[in-house]
Design an enzyme around this catalytic site. Structure first.
Site, short mmCIF file in Angstrom:
data_model
loop_
_atom_site.label_atom_id
_atom_site.label_comp_id
_atom_site.label_asym_id
_atom_site.label_seq_id
_atom_site.Cartn_x
_atom_site.Cartn_y
_atom_site.Cartn_z
N CYS A 99 -21.13 85.81 24.37
CA CYS A 99 -19.82 85.19 24.00
C CYS A 99 -18.80 86.22 23.09
O CYS A 99 -19.16 86.51 22.03
CB CYS A 99 -20.18 83.92 22.93
SG CYS A 99 -18.51 83.11 22.26
N CYS A 102 -17.17 84.42 19.91
CA CYS A 102 -17.88 84.19 18.54
C CYS A 102 -19.54 84.19 18.99
O CYS A 102 -19.86 85.26 19.19
CB CYS A 102 -17.41 82.61 18.09
SG CYS A 102 -17.47 81.39 19.31
N SER A 103 -20.11 83.07 18.99
CA SER A 103 -21.61 82.93 19.36
C SER A 103 -21.70 81.75 20.32
O SER A 103 -22.79 81.22 20.09
CB SER A 103 -22.27 82.83 18.25
OG SER A 103 -22.14 81.72 17.26
N CYS A 104 -20.99 81.38 21.22
CA CYS A 104 -21.42 80.06 22.03
C CYS A 104 -22.74 80.34 22.82
O CYS A 104 -22.82 81.58 23.22
CB CYS A 104 -20.20 79.93 22.87
SG CYS A 104 -18.59 79.67 22.09
#
Length: 194
Positions: A99, A102-104
């Site tokens: 991602c 961010c941190s999907c």
């Protein structure tokens, strides 16, 4: 390891949640259900999905066509989650999920993302030097294998269906699931039979 939430962030969350409840957007029961589902989620769910795909051609086809429906068939509620896509590795193509913003991460089938997945270093290097990142994980692919970096986003989450290792042809689903790690489900490592 993530830092614990601050008093300020907890107070903000409480005010935000209260506003959503006051407007009828969400109920206390829905919040509790979502928290419970998220807490139950783990990489073992994704591993069981992979093992089923390796042993059941119909489930394999469903998983590639509609990862969300495949997860639902495994008893995982995907309500409120972005659609789940499944990237099938082949002899010619290996997938690496990142991602970039961010941190999907597909939490409902993989649990919470590991700290390294959220790091700026992983996110940047996975795009710039995917083979270098893979090598650091001990994943060295033949030169002819294409590495496709796929961006997981707020609108669509991805997981990898890795190749089934040779020598596992007579294994049952439980034994197969045991060799599928979280790292294999995002493409930084490969399942190993021994």
């Amino acid at each position: 390891m993530a830092a614990p939430p601050t008093a300020e962030s907890l107070a903000l969350l409480e005010r935000f949640t209260a506003a959503l409840k006051a407007r009828g957007v969400v109920t206390e029961a829905e919040i509790a259900d979502q928290v419970a589902r998220t807490d139950r989620a783990s990489p073992e769910i994704g591993a069981r999905m992979v093992a089923r795909a390796w042993t059941d051609p119909a489930f394999h086809a469903l998983m590639i066509r509609d990862g969300t429906e495949a997860a639902e068939r495994m008893g995982v509620s995907m309500a409120g989650a972005p659609p789940l896509g499944v990237l099938e590795d082949t002899e010619a193509v290996h997938h690496l999920v990142v991602c970039t913003l961010c941190s999907c991460y597909p939490r409902m089938v993989l649990g919470y993302p590991p700290h390294w997945y959220k790091s700026a270093a992983y996110r940047a290097r996975a795009v710039r030097d995917p083979r270098g990142v893979l090598a650091e994980w001990g994943t060295v692919l033949p030169a002819g294998v294409e590495v496709r970096v796929v961006d997981s986003t707020a609108d669509y989450r991805w997981m990898v269906l890795p190749r089934r290792p040779a020598g596992t042809e007579d294994w049952d689903e439980a034994r197969l699931a045991a060799i599928v790690t979280r790292d294999a489900l995002v493409g930084v490592s490969l399942p190993r039979a021994g």
